[in-house]
Design a protein around this motif. Sequence first.
Motif, PDB file in Angstrom:
ATOM      1  N   PHE A  81       2.489  14.846 -13.105  1.00  0.00           N
ATOM      2  CA  PHE A  81       1.456  15.250 -14.063  1.00  0.00           C
ATOM      3  C   PHE A  81       1.068  16.715 -13.882  1.00  0.00           C
ATOM      4  O   PHE A  81       0.994  17.472 -14.843  1.00  0.00           O
ATOM      5  CB  PHE A  81       0.216  14.366 -13.917  1.00  0.00           C
ATOM      6  CG  PHE A  81      -0.960  14.837 -14.724  1.00  0.00           C
ATOM      7  CD1 PHE A  81      -0.963  14.689 -16.094  1.00  0.00           C
ATOM      8  CD2 PHE A  81      -2.044  15.431 -14.104  1.00  0.00           C
ATOM      9  CE1 PHE A  81      -2.046  15.130 -16.846  1.00  0.00           C
ATOM     10  CE2 PHE A  81      -3.121  15.879 -14.845  1.00  0.00           C
ATOM     11  CZ  PHE A  81      -3.125  15.724 -16.222  1.00  0.00           C
ATOM     12  N   ALA A  82       0.840  17.119 -12.637  1.00  0.00           N
ATOM     13  CA  ALA A  82       0.409  18.497 -12.380  1.00  0.00           C
ATOM     14  C   ALA A  82       1.544  19.491 -12.612  1.00  0.00           C
ATOM     15  O   ALA A  82       1.328  20.583 -13.113  1.00  0.00           O
ATOM     16  CB  ALA A  82      -0.114  18.633 -10.952  1.00  0.00           C
ATOM     17  N   GLY A  83       2.758  19.107 -12.269  1.00  0.00           N
ATOM     18  CA  GLY A  83       3.882  20.034 -12.396  1.00  0.00           C
ATOM     19  C   GLY A  83       4.316  20.268 -13.825  1.00  0.00           C
ATOM     20  O   GLY A  83       4.735  21.362 -14.179  1.00  0.00           O
ATOM     21  N   PHE A  84       4.226  19.231 -14.647  1.00  0.00           N
ATOM     22  CA  PHE A  84       4.715  19.350 -16.019  1.00  0.00           C
ATOM     23  C   PHE A  84       3.599  19.324 -17.055  1.00  0.00           C
ATOM     24  O   PHE A  84       3.853  19.152 -18.240  1.00  0.00           O
ATOM     25  CB  PHE A  84       5.717  18.228 -16.317  1.00  0.00           C
ATOM     26  CG  PHE A  84       6.972  18.351 -15.504  1.00  0.00           C
ATOM     27  CD1 PHE A  84       7.915  19.323 -15.800  1.00  0.00           C
ATOM     28  CD2 PHE A  84       7.194  17.520 -14.432  1.00  0.00           C
ATOM     29  CE1 PHE A  84       9.067  19.444 -15.042  1.00  0.00           C
ATOM     30  CE2 PHE A  84       8.341  17.629 -13.668  1.00  0.00           C
ATOM     31  CZ  PHE A  84       9.277  18.595 -13.978  1.00  0.00           C
ATOM     32  N   SER A  85       2.377  19.525 -16.605  1.00  0.00           N
ATOM     33  CA  SER A  85       1.241  19.499 -17.519  1.00  0.00           C
ATOM     34  C   SER A  85       1.240  20.754 -18.392  1.00  0.00           C
ATOM     35  O   SER A  85       1.500  21.862 -17.934  1.00  0.00           O
ATOM     36  CB  SER A  85      -0.063  19.443 -16.725  1.00  0.00           C
ATOM     37  OG  SER A  85      -1.158  19.473 -17.600  1.00  0.00           O
ATOM     38  N   HIS A  86       0.930  20.571 -19.655  1.00  0.00           N
ATOM     39  CA  HIS A  86       0.798  21.709 -20.567  1.00  0.00           C
ATOM     40  C   HIS A  86      -0.613  22.274 -20.530  1.00  0.00           C
ATOM     41  O   HIS A  86      -0.877  23.298 -21.153  1.00  0.00           O
ATOM     42  CB  HIS A  86       1.160  21.296 -21.996  1.00  0.00           C
ATOM     43  CG  HIS A  86       2.606  20.951 -22.128  1.00  0.00           C
ATOM     44  ND1 HIS A  86       3.604  21.879 -22.066  1.00  0.00           N
ATOM     45  CD2 HIS A  86       3.222  19.751 -22.290  1.00  0.00           C
ATOM     46  CE1 HIS A  86       4.776  21.298 -22.201  1.00  0.00           C
ATOM     47  NE2 HIS A  86       4.576  19.998 -22.333  1.00  0.00           N
ATOM     48  N   GLY A 100       1.247   9.169  -5.829  1.00  0.00           N
ATOM     49  CA  GLY A 100       1.528  10.558  -5.462  1.00  0.00           C
ATOM     50  C   GLY A 100       2.573  11.188  -6.367  1.00  0.00           C
ATOM     51  O   GLY A 100       2.419  12.323  -6.810  1.00  0.00           O
ATOM     52  N   ALA A 101       3.648  10.450  -6.639  1.00  0.00           N
ATOM     53  CA  ALA A 101       4.691  10.977  -7.525  1.00  0.00           C
ATOM     54  C   ALA A 101       4.144  11.207  -8.928  1.00  0.00           C
ATOM     55  O   ALA A 101       4.473  12.204  -9.581  1.00  0.00           O
ATOM     56  CB  ALA A 101       5.877  10.024  -7.568  1.00  0.00           C
ATOM     57  N   GLY A 102       3.297  10.307  -9.380  1.00  0.00           N
ATOM     58  CA  GLY A 102       2.682  10.468 -10.698  1.00  0.00           C
ATOM     59  C   GLY A 102       1.793  11.700 -10.771  1.00  0.00           C
ATOM     60  O   GLY A 102       1.818  12.442 -11.759  1.00  0.00           O
ATOM     61  N   LEU A 103       1.030  11.930  -9.714  1.00  0.00           N
ATOM     62  CA  LEU A 103       0.161  13.112  -9.694  1.00  0.00           C
ATOM     63  C   LEU A 103       0.973  14.408  -9.651  1.00  0.00           C
ATOM     64  O   LEU A 103       0.637  15.377 -10.334  1.00  0.00           O
ATOM     65  CB  LEU A 103      -0.790  13.042  -8.503  1.00  0.00           C
ATOM     66  CG  LEU A 103      -1.898  12.003  -8.605  1.00  0.00           C
ATOM     67  CD1 LEU A 103      -2.673  11.926  -7.301  1.00  0.00           C
ATOM     68  CD2 LEU A 103      -2.825  12.301  -9.762  1.00  0.00           C
ATOM     69  N   ALA A 120       0.830  -1.210   0.000  1.00  0.00           N
ATOM     70  CA  ALA A 120       0.000   0.000   0.000  1.00  0.00           C
ATOM     71  C   ALA A 120       0.860   1.253   0.000  1.00  0.00           C
ATOM     72  O   ALA A 120       0.557   2.222  -0.710  1.00  0.00           O
ATOM     73  CB  ALA A 120      -0.930  -0.002   1.207  1.00  0.00           C
ATOM     74  N   ALA A 121       1.948   1.245   0.769  1.00  0.00           N
ATOM     75  CA  ALA A 121       2.830   2.410   0.825  1.00  0.00           C
ATOM     76  C   ALA A 121       3.519   2.654  -0.512  1.00  0.00           C
ATOM     77  O   ALA A 121       3.637   3.797  -0.965  1.00  0.00           O
ATOM     78  CB  ALA A 121       3.868   2.228   1.928  1.00  0.00           C
TER      79      ALA A 121
END
Length: 63
Positions: free
Chosen positions: A38-43, A32-35, A24-25
């Motif tokens: 995605f949010a940080g490098f999203s165009h 979390g890393a994926g989100l 689970a961890a």
Amino acid sequence: MSTISTTGSRTTSSTTTLTQRLTAAVFASILGAGLVYFAGFSHIEAVHNAAHDTRHSSAFPCH
């Protein structure tokens, strides 16, 4: 985490093993890393701006 519930004369015990907790961890960390990635490098500006505003509202410095 261990839970025990008693209903009448029947007792049920449920335990979480170390392997289940680690699984689970790891899954939560990858998600979390994926989100964040995605949010940080999203165009898409709306996604990026929403993440940016959320960081500021949490008093987390980002620049």
